[in-house]
Write an enzyme that holds these catalytic residues in place. Structure first.
Site, mmCIF file in Angstrom:
data_model
loop_
_atom_site.group_PDB
_atom_site.id
_atom_site.type_symbol
_atom_site.label_atom_id
_atom_site.label_comp_id
_atom_site.label_asym_id
_atom_site.label_seq_id
_atom_site.Cartn_x
_atom_site.Cartn_y
_atom_site.Cartn_z
ATOM 1 N N LYS A 19 0.897 -1.310 0.018
ATOM 2 C CA LYS A 19 -0.075 0.029 0.179
ATOM 3 C C LYS A 19 0.881 1.279 -0.134
ATOM 4 C CE LYS A 19 -1.960 -0.973 4.117
ATOM 5 N NZ LYS A 19 -1.169 -2.049 4.482
ATOM 6 N N ARG A 103 -8.674 0.992 9.670
ATOM 7 C CA ARG A 103 -8.212 -0.084 9.880
ATOM 8 C C ARG A 103 -9.303 -1.084 10.903
ATOM 9 N NH1 ARG A 103 -2.370 0.889 9.419
ATOM 10 N NH2 ARG A 103 -0.906 -1.137 9.212
ATOM 11 N N ARG A 141 12.018 -5.987 4.731
ATOM 12 C CA ARG A 141 11.845 -4.415 4.325
ATOM 13 C C ARG A 141 12.994 -3.474 4.971
ATOM 14 N NH1 ARG A 141 5.900 -2.164 4.796
ATOM 15 N NH2 ARG A 141 6.130 -2.788 7.049
ATOM 16 N N ARG A 174 12.112 -1.213 10.489
ATOM 17 C CA ARG A 174 11.180 -0.627 11.487
ATOM 18 C C ARG A 174 11.043 -1.710 12.693
ATOM 19 N NH1 ARG A 174 5.589 0.145 8.147
ATOM 20 N NH2 ARG A 174 4.785 -0.709 9.959
ATOM 21 N N ARG A 185 0.468 -8.611 13.801
ATOM 22 C CA ARG A 185 0.160 -7.574 13.018
ATOM 23 C C ARG A 185 -0.836 -8.374 11.806
ATOM 24 N NH1 ARG A 185 4.956 -5.048 10.749
ATOM 25 N NH2 ARG A 185 3.681 -3.656 9.539
HETATM 26 P P1 AMP Z 1 1.723 0.839 9.030
HETATM 27 O O1 AMP Z 1 2.962 1.530 8.728
HETATM 28 O O2 AMP Z 1 0.577 1.097 8.412
HETATM 29 O O3 AMP Z 1 2.023 -0.686 8.930
HETATM 30 O O4 AMP Z 1 1.378 0.915 10.663
HETATM 31 C C1 AMP Z 1 2.258 0.791 11.721
HETATM 32 C C2 AMP Z 1 1.494 0.655 12.956
HETATM 33 O O5 AMP Z 1 1.021 1.729 13.410
HETATM 34 C C3 AMP Z 1 0.410 -0.423 12.969
HETATM 35 O O6 AMP Z 1 1.046 -1.522 13.300
HETATM 36 C C4 AMP Z 1 -0.525 0.226 14.161
HETATM 37 O O7 AMP Z 1 0.392 -0.079 15.447
HETATM 38 C C5 AMP Z 1 -0.379 1.758 13.997
HETATM 39 N N1 AMP Z 1 -1.311 1.991 13.118
HETATM 40 C C6 AMP Z 1 -1.414 2.537 11.889
HETATM 41 N N2 AMP Z 1 -2.482 2.973 11.230
HETATM 42 C C7 AMP Z 1 -3.430 2.530 12.166
HETATM 43 C C8 AMP Z 1 -4.643 2.734 12.348
HETATM 44 N N3 AMP Z 1 -5.559 3.366 11.218
HETATM 45 N N4 AMP Z 1 -5.462 2.277 13.402
HETATM 46 C C9 AMP Z 1 -4.800 1.779 14.366
HETATM 47 N N5 AMP Z 1 -3.196 1.741 14.510
HETATM 48 C C10 AMP Z 1 -2.629 1.923 13.415
#
Ligand code: AMP
Length: 227
Positions: A19, A103, A141, A174, A185
């Protein structure tokens, strides 16, 4: 897609589905200097910025993120609302791509409440990738700490280990791309985010892309969906 595209999209998909990579490409897409004009909003990036800045919000979010859990809905909804309401945020651009939000069902409902009429969603794109492929994508990654470019130690290596080809910045892994956090996750995605496919499917705005293909092929198909 031409540079005057107007779209308000959600990119849905499991962690590692591509994404973020694709949202960056679409936002930068255009001819010459012109970009598509779409603002890329990644809630994960916004949270990582908060963590890096040492803010109270960042400190609270980090405990959830490192454990592979979602941060509480209200915290993330307030953060996205702040973006929508600021003129230079979502409301001020030709359109936007929400990457990683919503989410959960409460987040999707909150988005609907804030976006109606001429601001309503135009596209929801689901990035489909088999789970066994996601693990390999996430463990390999690496992200540039300076420009945010995303690399992969096997599938998209830089010419010099640990150094970004684009800007020379250091590459980092990360903290939630460790196998323990990745498992959590993926489980959270299945139980809390995947139900959004039915939520948006019912409204006829959902398009699914087979994202288990090369980034270039996925990108070309994405553009046809977003015309
Ligand atoms: P991402 O970079 O989108 O994979 O997000 C990394 C982490 O940020 C996720 O595993 C969650 O802990 C938190 N996070 C990001 N977006 C959301 C969301 N919409 N709702 C809740 N937690 C989020």
């Amino acid at each position: 897609m031409n540079s005057s595209l107007t779209a308000r999209c959600v990119f849905l998909g499991a962690p590692g589905a591509g994404k973020g990579t694709q949202a960056k490409r679409v936002a930068q897409h255009g001819t010459g200097e012109a970009e598509s004009g779409l603002t890329h909003i990644s809630t994960g990036d916004l949270l990582r910025e908060q963590v890096a800045s040492g803010s109270a919000l960042g400190a609270e979010a980090k405990t959830y993120m490192d454990a592979g859990k979602l941060v509480p809905d209200q915290l993330i909804i307030d953060m996205v609302k702040g973006k929508i309401e600021r003129p230079e945020g979502l409301g001020g651009s030709a359109g936007w791509i929400l990457d990683g939000f919503p989410r959960t069902l409460p987040q999707a409902e909150a988005l609907d409440t804030n976006l109606s009429g001429e601001n309503a969603l135009t596209h929801v794109i689901s990035f489909a990738v088999p789970e066994e492929v996601l693990m390999g994508r996430l463990t390999g990654r690496r992200t540039c700490s300076k420009c945010g470019a995303i690399w992969h130690i096997e599938h998209k290596p830089t010419s010099k280990d640990g150094v970004c080809d684009q800007c020379g910045g250091d590459l980092t892994q990360r903290s939630d791309d460790r196998p323990e956090a990745i498992g959590k996750r993926l489980e959270v995605y299945r139980s809390q985010t995947a139900p959004l496919l039915a939520y948006y499917g019912d409204r006829g705005v959902l398009r699914e892309i087979d994202a288990n293909r090369s980034p270039d092929v996925v990108f070309q198909e994405l553009l046809t969906h977003m015309q």
